[in-house]
Design a protein around this motif. Sequence first.
Motif: not given
Length: 212
Positions: A87, A117, A119, A121, A123, A158-159, A174, A177, A181
Amino acid sequence: MRIFLAGATGAIGRLLVPLLLAEGHQVTALTRQDPSAIHGATAVIGDVYDATRLREVPATWPTRTTAAGEWSRRWRNWRRSPPRRRSGWCCGTGCCTAPAPGTRRAPLMADLAAAGALPAGPEITSFLHVEDAAIAAVQALHWPSGAVNIVDDEPAPASTWAPVFAQAVGAPTPSITDGTRPGWARGASNLHARTQLVWTPTQPTWRSGFAS
């Protein structure tokens, strides 16, 4: 060195062409757009998704470095089994704007953020500024063969980075979430490039890269 460059008018390509020319390389540049946008290089109109046109391209090069059939074979093999990546995204001018109408590119980060939209989370993502990508590509011409991770110094979930990015582009914050992972979403390390190849990113973190 004679170099064939696809995507010469893209976010990275338009920075890469002048760097290659400054080092004295002879550049043949593939572009779908107006060739007048490419300065100093030999422009060839074509699309990497157009197999028929790709077979014709080598015949237009000032100096043929590989036979048309061999070049087409290599491209077909790449299309069947393209390199896998972890990623990772580029940041900087040209990477966070909306794609041109009619292009095949997926919605970019700013579009996803504006639509709520993006993300956010667990990841982990590695980023790379477009200028660092172009600089590394030129330096890599002198590196030993082999795979190298070219990323900034701060892989992050990403959070953590998504809210910072949303703020940078004026998008809504955003929702964070939870979840587990995936094993593949672990980012990458630039340790080898830094210590063995003496490569250093000009933008060591996405925090400054988003702002640019």
